[in-house]
Design an enzyme around this catalytic site. Structure first.
Site, PDB file in Angstrom:
ATOM      1  N   ASP A  98       0.871  -1.161   0.000  1.00  0.00           N
ATOM      2  CA  ASP A  98       0.000   0.000   0.000  1.00  0.00           C
ATOM      3  C   ASP A  98       0.922   1.229   0.000  1.00  0.00           C
ATOM      4  O   ASP A  98       1.981   1.203   0.611  1.00  0.00           O
ATOM      5  CB  ASP A  98      -0.859  -0.040   1.273  1.00  0.00           C
ATOM      6  CG  ASP A  98      -1.597   1.253   1.517  1.00  0.00           C
ATOM      7  OD1 ASP A  98      -2.365   1.646   0.640  1.00  0.00           O
ATOM      8  OD2 ASP A  98      -1.397   1.868   2.579  1.00  0.00           O
ATOM      9  N   LYS A  99       0.535   2.274  -0.726  1.00  0.00           N
ATOM     10  CA  LYS A  99       1.426   3.436  -0.791  1.00  0.00           C
ATOM     11  C   LYS A  99       1.360   4.313   0.470  1.00  0.00           C
ATOM     12  O   LYS A  99       2.353   4.461   1.182  1.00  0.00           O
ATOM     13  CB  LYS A  99       1.089   4.312  -2.006  1.00  0.00           C
ATOM     14  CG  LYS A  99       1.922   5.601  -2.057  1.00  0.00           C
ATOM     15  CD  LYS A  99       1.629   6.455  -3.283  1.00  0.00           C
ATOM     16  CE  LYS A  99       0.345   7.250  -3.205  1.00  0.00           C
ATOM     17  NZ  LYS A  99       0.392   8.369  -2.238  1.00  0.00           N
ATOM     18  N   THR A 100       0.168   4.862   0.694  1.00  0.00           N
ATOM     19  CA  THR A 100       0.049   5.905   1.698  1.00  0.00           C
ATOM     20  C   THR A 100       0.152   5.346   3.111  1.00  0.00           C
ATOM     21  O   THR A 100      -0.625   4.478   3.497  1.00  0.00           O
ATOM     22  CB  THR A 100      -1.295   6.646   1.543  1.00  0.00           C
ATOM     23  OG1 THR A 100      -1.479   6.934   0.154  1.00  0.00           O
ATOM     24  CG2 THR A 100      -1.303   7.932   2.341  1.00  0.00           C
ATOM     25  N   THR A 108      -2.494   1.727  -4.779  1.00  0.00           N
ATOM     26  CA  THR A 108      -2.984   2.938  -4.141  1.00  0.00           C
ATOM     27  C   THR A 108      -4.295   3.431  -4.746  1.00  0.00           C
ATOM     28  O   THR A 108      -4.589   3.167  -5.918  1.00  0.00           O
ATOM     29  CB  THR A 108      -1.933   4.073  -4.223  1.00  0.00           C
ATOM     30  OG1 THR A 108      -2.430   5.227  -3.549  1.00  0.00           O
ATOM     31  CG2 THR A 108      -1.625   4.444  -5.662  1.00  0.00           C
ATOM     32  N   GLY A 109      -5.054   4.122  -3.936  1.00  0.00           N
ATOM     33  CA  GLY A 109      -6.257   4.789  -4.412  1.00  0.00           C
ATOM     34  C   GLY A 109      -5.930   6.162  -4.970  1.00  0.00           C
ATOM     35  O   GLY A 109      -6.776   6.848  -5.534  1.00  0.00           O
ATOM     36  N   LYS A 113      -9.241  -3.530  -4.359  1.00  0.00           N
ATOM     37  CA  LYS A 113      -7.833  -3.743  -3.993  1.00  0.00           C
ATOM     38  C   LYS A 113      -7.461  -5.220  -3.988  1.00  0.00           C
ATOM     39  O   LYS A 113      -6.358  -5.586  -4.397  1.00  0.00           O
ATOM     40  CB  LYS A 113      -7.522  -3.106  -2.623  1.00  0.00           C
ATOM     41  CG  LYS A 113      -7.256  -1.607  -2.703  1.00  0.00           C
ATOM     42  CD  LYS A 113      -6.707  -1.033  -1.407  1.00  0.00           C
ATOM     43  CE  LYS A 113      -6.274   0.415  -1.596  1.00  0.00           C
ATOM     44  NZ  LYS A 113      -5.746   1.025  -0.363  1.00  0.00           N
ATOM     45  N   ASP A 120      -1.968  -1.152   5.899  1.00  0.00           N
ATOM     46  CA  ASP A 120      -2.293  -0.725   7.261  1.00  0.00           C
ATOM     47  C   ASP A 120      -3.756  -0.336   7.414  1.00  0.00           C
ATOM     48  O   ASP A 120      -4.292  -0.338   8.513  1.00  0.00           O
ATOM     49  CB  ASP A 120      -1.410   0.471   7.645  1.00  0.00           C
ATOM     50  CG  ASP A 120      -1.695   1.692   6.779  1.00  0.00           C
ATOM     51  OD1 ASP A 120      -2.167   1.508   5.635  1.00  0.00           O
ATOM     52  OD2 ASP A 120      -1.473   2.812   7.237  1.00  0.00           O
ATOM     53  N   ASP A 136      -7.354  -1.937   3.158  1.00  0.00           N
ATOM     54  CA  ASP A 136      -6.406  -2.967   2.746  1.00  0.00           C
ATOM     55  C   ASP A 136      -6.819  -4.363   3.207  1.00  0.00           C
ATOM     56  O   ASP A 136      -6.247  -5.357   2.752  1.00  0.00           O
ATOM     57  CB  ASP A 136      -5.003  -2.652   3.306  1.00  0.00           C
ATOM     58  CG  ASP A 136      -4.505  -1.286   2.874  1.00  0.00           C
ATOM     59  OD1 ASP A 136      -4.816  -0.891   1.735  1.00  0.00           O
ATOM     60  OD2 ASP A 136      -3.817  -0.619   3.660  1.00  0.00           O
TER      61      ASP A 136
HETATM   62  P1  ADP Z   1      -4.588   4.835  -0.217  1.00  0.00           P
HETATM   63  O1  ADP Z   1      -5.073   3.787  -1.163  1.00  0.00           O
HETATM   64  O2  ADP Z   1      -3.547   5.699  -0.849  1.00  0.00           O
HETATM   65  O3  ADP Z   1      -4.148   4.287   1.115  1.00  0.00           O
HETATM   66  P2  ADP Z   1      -7.351   5.556   0.472  1.00  0.00           P
HETATM   67  O4  ADP Z   1      -7.878   4.294  -0.144  1.00  0.00           O
HETATM   68  O5  ADP Z   1      -7.519   5.751   1.935  1.00  0.00           O
HETATM   69  O6  ADP Z   1      -5.811   5.823   0.076  1.00  0.00           O
HETATM   70  O7  ADP Z   1      -8.023   6.784  -0.270  1.00  0.00           O
HETATM   71  C1  ADP Z   1      -7.966   6.870  -1.658  1.00  0.00           C
HETATM   72  C2  ADP Z   1      -8.226   8.266  -2.104  1.00  0.00           C
HETATM   73  O8  ADP Z   1      -9.549   8.690  -1.679  1.00  0.00           O
HETATM   74  C3  ADP Z   1      -7.287   9.295  -1.512  1.00  0.00           C
HETATM   75  O9  ADP Z   1      -6.087   9.396  -2.261  1.00  0.00           O
HETATM   76  C4  ADP Z   1      -8.145  10.549  -1.613  1.00  0.00           C
HETATM   77  O10 ADP Z   1      -8.110  11.032  -2.943  1.00  0.00           O
HETATM   78  C5  ADP Z   1      -9.544  10.046  -1.338  1.00  0.00           C
HETATM   79  N1  ADP Z   1      -9.948  10.197   0.085  1.00  0.00           N
HETATM   80  C6  ADP Z   1     -10.161   9.208   0.979  1.00  0.00           C
HETATM   81  N2  ADP Z   1     -10.539   9.712   2.174  1.00  0.00           N
HETATM   82  C7  ADP Z   1     -10.533  11.060   2.056  1.00  0.00           C
HETATM   83  C8  ADP Z   1     -10.831  12.163   2.936  1.00  0.00           C
HETATM   84  N3  ADP Z   1     -11.208  12.004   4.213  1.00  0.00           N
HETATM   85  N4  ADP Z   1     -10.714  13.418   2.431  1.00  0.00           N
HETATM   86  C9  ADP Z   1     -10.345  13.607   1.148  1.00  0.00           C
HETATM   87  N5  ADP Z   1     -10.057  12.628   0.280  1.00  0.00           N
HETATM   88  C10 ADP Z   1     -10.156  11.370   0.711  1.00  0.00           C
HETATM   89 MG    MG Z   2      -3.344   3.388   3.276  1.00  0.00          MG
END
Ligand code: ADP
Ligand code: MG
Length: 293
Positions: free
Chosen positions: A38-40, A191-192, A219, A238, A242
């Site tokens: 997962d990226k973030t 990643t999203g 995912k 995390d 996921d």
């Molecule tokens: P990732 O896959 O990078 O861990 P998430 O699946 O949690 O990220 O979210 C994917 C995308 O959805 C984020 O990059 C963002 O664009 C949007 N997003 C999710 N939750 C929020 C929030 N509370 N406020 C703004 N944008 C959000």
């Molecule tokens: Mg994440």
């Protein structure tokens, strides 16, 4: 009975900050062909800061930021925290908001002063079918090229502002990718976030396989896609989002202070929130196997 050598290595793992929930997965780790990260919050620190913004005519930056902070009031997402902090730094007070709703993998929604307001990423815009004004499109393109995550503010169906947020790649991530490549393991990122940001981060880290703009409910399919190629796949994540991918993976690895659901879906939990422990896990599995023969 648990073979002695495995028991020993499970406690060795525990001493190294790895909690093994599934012993079989621990053994399988030595044979992984690919590991999806997962990226973030996993490869990056997940500590976003608002670095730039753009608004449409008639909306001030202060208004946009205060409105976005109001909508994000109850969200625990790292993006939400960054927006609230940016508003606080400017001493903006958020207007009252009600009817909060989290839209998984897309953003959040609330009612503010009688208006329906959304904050979210590109996936949200697709869902709302929002039209993007030219100068906001340009702002987003430029931000993306600089690996900045862009989120949008939509009020009553109209896109009125965009925020660019910067995240930071974790120092350890570079070594993790290199070490896994040395072990002959393919590294993938999931990643999203937008394609632009994902590609920029992957480029920097030398990651060869990228799945971007993936919705939470999809995912686990990316893990399946790799498995369909005959690969034994590990997944490191995390977040709540996921969990299905962690379950689907041959070796599901929850990292750090992962959410409860992520932890419950994982085979191995890396307590120390250090992605380098993924490499240690594979090496420990390989070492145990050799001893068992
Ligand atoms: P990732 O896959 O990078 O861990 P998430 O699946 O949690 O990220 O979210 C994917 C995308 O959805 C984020 O990059 C963002 O664009 C949007 N997003 C999710 N939750 C929020 C929030 N509370 N406020 C703004 N944008 C959000
Ligand atoms: Mg994440």
């Amino acid at each position: 009975a648990i073979p002695l050598v495995v028991a020993i290595n499970t406690s060795l793992a525990a001493r190294n900050g790895m909690l093994v929930r599934d012993r079989i997965a621990m053994e399988e780790a030595r044979n992984l062909d690919a590991i999806v990260f997962d990226k973030t919050g996993t490869l990056t620190r997940g500590e976003h800061g608002v670095v730039d913004m753009a608004t449409v005519d008639g909306v001030t930056e202060a208004d946009a930021l205060a409105l976005a902070a109001a909508v994000e009031r109850d969200s625990e997402h790292m993006i939400a925290r960054a927006i609230r902090e940016a508003a606080e730094e400017r001493d903006l007070s958020a207007p009252d908001a009600t009817d909060f709703e989290a839209i998984k993998g897309r953003g959040v929604r609330a009612t503010v002063e009688g208006n329906e307001v959304y904050v979210g990423g590109p996936n949200l815009l697709t869902q709302l079918d929002s039209e993007v004004p030219d100068h906001l499109r340009q702002f987003a393109d430029e931000a993306g090229e600089n690996a900045r995550t862009v989120v949008y503010l939509v009020r009553d169906g109209e896109l009125i502002a965009a925020f660019a947020m910067a995240d930071v790649i974790r120092e350890e991530s570079f070594r993790v990718v290199e070490a896994l490549h040395d072990l002959g393991i393919e590294v993938a990122m999931l990643t999203g976030d937008s394609r632009d940001v994902a590609d920029a981060v992957a480029d920097e880290l030398g990651i060869e396989t990228v799945f971007a703009e993936v919705l939470p409910e999809d995912k686990d399919e990316t893990v399946q896609e790799l498995q369909d190629q005959g690969k034994l796949v590990g997944m490191v994540g995390d977040g709540v989002n996921d969990a299905p991918a962690l379950t689907r993976a041959d070796v599901g690895i929850a990292i750090g202070s992962g959410t409860d659901i992520a932890v419950q879906s994982a085979d191995v939990i890396l307590v120390q929130n250090n992605p380098m422990d993924v490499v240690r896990l594979v090496k420990l599995s390989k070492a145990s196997y050799r001893k068992m023969q």
